[in-house]
Design a protein around this motif. Structure first.
Motif, mmCIF file in Angstrom:
data_model
loop_
_atom_site.group_PDB
_atom_site.id
_atom_site.type_symbol
_atom_site.label_atom_id
_atom_site.label_comp_id
_atom_site.label_asym_id
_atom_site.label_seq_id
_atom_site.Cartn_x
_atom_site.Cartn_y
_atom_site.Cartn_z
ATOM 1 N N GLU A 1 8.770 6.864 0.952
ATOM 2 C CA GLU A 1 8.331 5.476 1.049
ATOM 3 C C GLU A 1 9.234 4.676 1.963
ATOM 4 O O GLU A 1 8.770 3.803 2.709
ATOM 5 C CB GLU A 1 8.326 4.834 -0.347
ATOM 6 N N LEU A 48 0.829 -1.210 0.000
ATOM 7 C CA LEU A 48 0.000 0.000 0.000
ATOM 8 C C LEU A 48 0.856 1.250 0.000
ATOM 9 O O LEU A 48 0.600 2.203 -0.725
ATOM 10 C CB LEU A 48 -0.899 0.012 1.230
ATOM 11 N N SER A 80 1.104 3.962 -3.174
ATOM 12 C CA SER A 80 0.421 5.255 -3.101
ATOM 13 C C SER A 80 1.362 6.361 -3.508
ATOM 14 O O SER A 80 2.579 6.193 -3.563
ATOM 15 C CB SER A 80 -0.094 5.487 -1.686
ATOM 16 N N ASP A 81 0.772 7.512 -3.749
ATOM 17 C CA ASP A 81 1.559 8.616 -4.281
ATOM 18 C C ASP A 81 1.658 9.715 -3.232
ATOM 19 O O ASP A 81 0.687 10.426 -2.985
ATOM 20 C CB ASP A 81 0.885 9.146 -5.550
ATOM 21 N N THR A 82 2.807 9.830 -2.584
ATOM 22 C CA THR A 82 2.989 10.916 -1.626
ATOM 23 C C THR A 82 3.837 11.988 -2.259
ATOM 24 O O THR A 82 4.863 11.711 -2.853
ATOM 25 C CB THR A 82 3.706 10.416 -0.361
#
Lengths: 170, 102, 314
Positions: free
Chosen positions: B7, A110, A114-116
């Motif tokens: 990330e 996840l 996702s795109d942060t």
């Protein structure tokens, strides 16, 4: 600098693993303190020096001391280590270990998918945190103080019950 | 101040959280359960501070302060309870606490 | 790369100077205690007994490195290491002269508080690892004392931070160019000094480790170089609190004629002598008196100081 980052993350993870696997309570606590210090260093590297200082002063320096106090008061000794060894056999690791590994894989998927956004990296100094605390987050500070008061009263009441019971027994 | 791919930071926090979770699920000694709980709290605190640094405002550290307060309050009461339980049952085994009364 | 080497060199020089001063302080304390107790201190070994330091070091180094078989070995060896290293680390942020703190962190004062928080572990782990009931009791009492007085120390320091407007020790010294902080922050200075004595567990707050109480408290089982490290850690704590007093309240390296580092040295030396004088002069309070004094008397005063400072400044 980035190598320092990844090295610190590795230290924190290894120390955390030792906490979970440890047999002796005090040794596990020392590993937890190492993990907390590694986290404080990570905060410092992220440009949050106030959070880093607070982590060391409050978490590693006060909360963990409370736990060391209790462990020392209970003073279990070598029998406890033997008992831990008996409890932690291979079978008990498999089920929860599998579940948590699955959870980690899910979380990893996840988070990576996702795109942060990565705009706006900025170190935030202590003065700014102070201004935020006394400005928009004033109510939060008051609530935190009420929480601490509740914990204080609760802990005092529990300790008093201990003292009373010991008074009755003796 | 270093710039880190977000990330990786989030993955690290997830890994720390899962290690703490394994500890809470597996250990029977109350003290070890509390320590693993602290690991989980710290993992979430790291995510908050990372978010604050990422967007460049103080909100992350304010939330970190609140988590710290929460952890302190929880540990104080939890340890007082652990001492009570030890005096009552002479053992720190979480599985001993299976009766609802007495 | 060259800059890195310079920093390493300065760090090593600072560490060496600190350990030597702590060693000299052992001699100075014994001579001064002798002076104030109307007797000679060590005066046989070398001129004025100065080589007593060397003799003591040789004795400690020559003793057998004994870890009791019932003790928890890794923690036993770790405890004095923590005692010394946290005290030494705290010196990294102290400004001896303009441009001379090893690391002028923006949060210098918080760094000092962090190091003193970590120093509690030395006491706790030392008492626990000894596996000895007297050591355990002594260490629990000592840790409770240090923790409590750390709270007051932090609160007293906040008054200084409010006045100077920064946590950085270099900037706090700079903010004292017109007026040393001992005058507007007099209460904070007294509180910090008392808390500092309790932090480095010196007389009159050394109940948990005095020789006649609980058989020397948390360092009962320690001998040889490990005991030496606890000892040196304690003296480093004395020098640390003294240098913080000069930095925070007495203008650091500010002064008219002499070079800055000499001013710093003189002021720090004055406070170190004050520490030794207190050891010679005051009796030791009981443990419950000590804790009651702290929580019932010092905490309200610290809060009062903070409130008044904030009111005046805003």
């Amino acid at each position: 600098m980035t190598t320092l980052f990844y090295l610190t993350m590795l230290i924190a993870l290894l120390a955390a693993l030792q906490v979970v696997r440890g047999l002796n309570a005090v040794h596990a606590l020392l590993h937890l303190i190492v993990a907390l210090l590694a986290l404080a260093l990570l905060f410092f590297l992220l440009g949050a020096p106030f959070a880093a200082a607070l982590e060391v002063i409050v978490y590693a320096g006060a909360i963990m001391v409370l736990m060391v106090f209790v462990i020392m008061m209970l003073n279990q000794g070598d029998a406890a280590v033997e008992q831990e060894r008996a409890w932690l056999d291979g079978a008990s690791w498999r089920g929860p270990g599998l579940l948590c590994a699955l959870l980690l894989l899910e979380l990893g998927y996840l988070l990576l998918a996702s795109d942060t956004g990565s705009a706006g990296w900025r170190p935030v100094a202590a003065a700014e945190v102070g201004r935020a605390l006394y400005g928009p987050y004033l109510l939060l500070v008051e609530l935190a103080s009420m929480l601490l008061l509740a914990a204080l009263v609760g802990a005092w009441h529990l300790a008093r019950a201990l003292k009373n019971r010991r008074g009755e027994e003796s | 101040m270093t710039e880190l791919p977000v990330e990786h930071g989030l993955l690290f926090a997830a890994a720390l959280f899962c290690i703490g979770l394994v500890g809470v699920l597996i250990r029977r000694n109350l003290i070890f359960i509390l320590m693993s709980l602290e690991l989980m709290l710290n993992a979430t605190a790291f995510v908050f501070v990372l978010g604050g640094a990422l967007h460049g405002n103080a909100d992350g550290q304010v939330m970190f302060l609140m988590i710290l307060t929460l952890a302190a309050a929880e540990i104080a009461v939890a340890l007082a309870l652990v001492v009570h339980l030890y005096r009552r049952y002479r053992s720190l085994d979480a599985d001993r606490l299976e009766a609802m009364k007495g | 790369m060259a800059e890195f080497a310079v920093i390493i060199f300065r760090a090593l020089a600072l560490l060496l100077a600190l350990v030597l001063s702590a060693a000299l302080l052992t001699w100075a304390e014994r001579r001064l205690l002798g002076l104030w107790q109307d007797r000679y201190g060590p005066n046989r070994v070398g001129p004025f007994g100065l080589l007593q330091v060397v003799a003591d070091m040789l004795k400690l180094l020559g003793k057998q490195e004994f870890v009791p078989p019932f003790a928890d070995k890794p923690v036993f060896i770790l405890a004095p290491a923590i005692a010394m290293s946290t005290m030494l680390l705290a010196f990294a942020v102290i400004p001896f002269a303009p441009g001379f703190p090893l690391a002028d962190l923006n949060l210098g004062l918080l760094f000092f508080l962090a190091m003193s928080s970590l120093a509690v572990y030395a006491i706790l782990l030392g008492g626990y690892a000894s596996n000895n009931k007297y050591a355990l009791l002594g260490s629990l009492r000592s840790a409770a004392q240090v923790l409590s007085y750390e709270v007051f120390m932090g609160l007293a320091l906040l008054g200084v931070v409010l006045q100077a407007g920064s946590f950085s020790l270099g900037q706090i010294v700079e903010a004292q160019r017109e007026l040393w902080f001992c005058i507007p922050q007099f209460l904070a200075m007294v509180l910090f000094f008392i808390a500092g004595i309790a932090e480095s567990h010196r007389l009159p707050f050394d109940l948990p480790e005095a020789e006649h109480e609980l058989t020397a408290g948390f360092h009962t089982e320690y001998s040889g170089m490990k005991f030496g490290m606890f000892f040196v850690g304690e003296y480093l704590g004395v020098i640390l609190i003294s240098s913080l007093m000069t930095t925070l309240f007495f203008g650091g390296w500010l002064g008219p004629v002499l070079p800055p580092w000499l001013w710093f040295l003189l002021k720090t030396l004055f406070f170190v002598l004050l520490f030794v004088l207190l050891r010679a002069a005051l009796p030791r309070p009981r443990y419950d008196q000590l804790m009651a004094f702290g929580w019932k008397c010092l905490l309200p005063l610290a809060l009062l100081n903070l409130t008044v400072t904030a009111l005046v400044l805003l």
